[in-house]
Design an enzyme around this catalytic site. Structure first.
Site, short mmCIF file in Angstrom:
data_model
loop_
_atom_site.label_atom_id
_atom_site.label_comp_id
_atom_site.label_asym_id
_atom_site.label_seq_id
_atom_site.Cartn_x
_atom_site.Cartn_y
_atom_site.Cartn_z
N LYS A 1 12.00 -11.76 -14.01
CA LYS A 1 13.11 -10.83 -14.22
C LYS A 1 12.55 -9.47 -14.63
O LYS A 1 11.59 -9.39 -15.40
CB LYS A 1 14.01 -11.41 -15.32
CG LYS A 1 15.29 -10.69 -15.61
CD LYS A 1 16.05 -11.49 -16.66
CE LYS A 1 17.37 -10.88 -17.04
NZ LYS A 1 18.09 -11.73 -18.03
N SER B 1 22.49 -12.85 -16.78
CA SER B 1 21.98 -11.60 -16.25
C SER B 1 20.76 -11.80 -15.34
O SER B 1 20.33 -10.88 -14.66
CB SER B 1 21.59 -10.67 -17.40
OG SER B 1 20.61 -11.26 -18.23
N SER C 1 22.18 -16.44 -19.96
CA SER C 1 21.62 -15.87 -18.74
C SER C 1 20.56 -16.74 -18.09
O SER C 1 20.19 -16.51 -16.94
CB SER C 1 21.03 -14.49 -19.04
OG SER C 1 22.02 -13.62 -19.52
#
Length: 598
Positions: free
Chosen positions: A74, A148, A172
């Site tokens: 990420k 997310s 997330s």
């Protein structure tokens, strides 16, 4: 090369049969092209750059648990030489070093492919709050990808890579797993270092791991789970090998009057079918009042934790507020009306609610909850960008506030074909226990891996007997008869046997003391020599206190043995060897100590 299943066992079997990592990398890039979603990655490394890393791997090394395994991270996690954006171009900076966990994966032989899209500043559970364009859900493009950590979840869901890193504050690392038919492992807080991570809420978040199977997610967790003294929130947490449960657990589920599906009867049926699977495994199911947990969940976007998010982007909010996604800005700017007193009131309120939740949790070994209460589409998010996001947090928002670990796991598909998913939750440090239960759940039915055509293949049965100890390798003053051995024996540790490392280790006498301390540093195969070790079994109840007394630059890591097996032991940061004495040729700390006396 044929369409290789992107799981660690399948990739390693292919390597053992003669497939090259160059072939695997080629499949990764072919699959990226075939998927054709330009919004999965914010930074995709060139194939040539990836192949340059592959060239440094050398010959296949089965002793490295992630040798040749592609992964992505990420884009709020640092990778040396690449921008970290947190999905905000105005915030971007070029990282000088790898995040601690990225370095752990690379040291274990994993191959970094790129950095993935996310809800800006990791604020959101939907995956569409990004100026880079939202990635599409791997299973159904009409469904939101989840956030997310949306890009990381989608990349694994498509089978582009077997592993990816996300982060998890409010869910997330779990919601994208539910939406993309994959596993999402959210470790105990502090188990994985946050060094090199742009935080959302630093005090209550963790790096998370996505994979196609529980076994792969847990294997990556074992590599990443190394104590980092540079991270003030790090805790020494054990990551033992998975073993079969010694007794069926008592599993709590929400009571009928407190369970929430928000009108989704298909999701309800899917969840209760998963509960029946747990019963079939021998678990005792206990219905509990979830209202106290929901009350805790509501605290996450109030007071102290909104203010904590504000601290990350305060300067940017003041200098260039339009650079921040409007929904993200709306949420985080609530902190501007809060005082320090409000933050403390929130902290006090959380303590009160956590105490109120204790009776609900008493008497259960773990919880099983729907990962999400219902699905939401991209169209629903466009009409209302807040409510669906809040809905997704129903069973996730309270978890980190209560210091629990969790793992989202696929279960048989719903009757409408959408993915089934439940999450196992437990107290801090019980990561292995919930992984064992998740492993049994994922084996049910005839599920496919993510959005691929690959069928799930059950792994070999786990060995019997729950782990009650951590096997620890020591190579210095903690060895039998040496000055610090009492720190083991005082904790009821039991000597197992003498052993040696592989020939990939250099051995140093570190500066400072007394007592003199050794430093074990891993390099490439053949770059060092076998180093004498002792293996001790330390009761898990005493591992934390023992590791807490180990000073920098030493930390817990995975040591490869002479026979190729792996064990946890103390590793040294390479930077600490600059003024140390290289004693590799001696190969034994006792021999070095004897040379000083002579």
């Amino acid at each position: 090369m044929t369409d290789l299943r992107m799981t660690i066992p399948d990739i390693h079997a292919a390597y053992a049969a003669g497939v090259s990592p160059q072939d695997v990398v080629a499949q990764v890039f072919d699959r990226i092209a075939a998927v054709g979603d330009p919004n999965i990655f914010i930074t995709l490394r060139t194939q040539n750059d990836v192949l340059a890393d592959v060239a440094d791997l050398g010959d296949f090394d089965a002793g490295k648990s992630l040798w040749g395994i592609p992964f992505v991270v990420k884009d709020n996690i640092d990778v040396a030489g690449y921008e970290t954006t947190a999905a905000c171009p105005a915030y971007a900076y070029t990282a000088k070093t790898d995040a601690f966990v990225v370095a752990q994966l690379r040291a274990a032989g994993a191959i970094l492919i790129g950095k993935t899209n996310l809800d800006q500043f990791a604020t959101g559970l939907v995956g569409v709050r990004t100026p880079y364009g939202a990635p599409l859900n791997a299973v159904d493009p009409e469904i939101v990808p989840g956030g997310s950590s949306g890009g990381s979840g989608v990349a694994v869901g498509h089978g582009i890579v077997p592993l990816s890193l996300g982060t998890d504050t409010a869910g997330s690392g779990r919601v994208p797993a539910a939406l993309n038919n994959i596993v999402g492992l959210k470790p105990t807080l502090g188990a994985l270092s946050a060094s090199g991570v742009v935080p959302a809420c630093r005090s209550i978040e963790t790096i998370s791991i996505f994979a196609l199977t529980v076994g792969d997610a847990y294997a990556a967790y074992q590599v990443c789970c190394a104590y980092d003294p540079a991270d003030a929130f790090a805790r020494p947490i054990a990551a033992p090998a998975l073993t079969a449960a010694s007794a069926p657990p008592v599993i709590g589920i929400p009571s009928p009057d407190t369970i929430e599906f928000m009108g989704d009867a298909v999701q309800s049926a899917s969840f209760y079918a998963a509960v029946d699977l747990l019963r079939a495994e021998g678990a005792t199911i206990q219905e509990i009042d979830f209202k106290p947990l929901y009350d805790v969940a509501h605290m996450l976007y109030e007071g102290a934790w909104v203010a904590e998010r504000y601290t990350v982007i305060e300067d940017l909010l003041k200098s260039d507020p339009q650079a921040i996604h409007p929904v993200t800005r709306q949420i985080i700017c609530k902190a501007e009306d809060l005082s320090a007193a409000d933050a403390f009131r929130g902290i006090y309120r959380l303590k009160e609610l956590a105490r109120a939740a204790e009776p609900s949790l008493a008497g259960v070994d773990m919880l099983c909850v729907p990962t999400i209460p219902r699905f939401h589409t991209v169209a629903e998010l466009e009409a209302d960008p807040v409510t669906p996001n809040s809905n997704f947090g129903t069973y996730t928002n309270f978890v980190n506030l209560l210091d629990m670990c969790g793992i989202a796991v696929p279960v048989p598909a719903r009757s409408d074909g959408r993915p089934g998913s439940v999450t196992m939750l437990a107290a801090a440090g019980k990561d292995a226990e919930i992984a064992v239960m998740a492993r049994s759940l994922e084996a049910a039915g005839q599920r496919k891996l993510g959005a691929t055509s690959w069928a799930y293949t059950p792994p070999p049965a786990l060995p019997q007997g729950a782990a009650t100890t951590l096997r620890l390798a020591v190579c210095g003053a903690h060895m039998a008869g040496l000055p610090l051995n009492h720190q083991l024996t005082d904790r009821d540790a039991v000597f197992v046997k003498k052993a040696q490392t592989s020939d990939a280790y250099r051995f140093y006498a570190l500066a400072g003391g007394p007592p003199a301390r050794p430093g074990l540093v891993r390099g490439a195969a053949g770059s060092g020599a076998p180093i004498a070790l002792e293996l001790w079994d330390v009761p898990l109840a005493h591992v934390g206190s023992f590791l807490g007394g180990i000073p920098a630059p030493l930390g817990l890591g995975t040591i490869v043995m002479e026979d190729g097996s792996q064990v946890q032991g103390f590793m040294c940061e390479a930077i600490a060897t600059a003024d140390a004495k290289d004693i590799t040729e001696m190969g034994d700390w006792r021999r070095y100590v004897a040379s000083l006396a002579g």
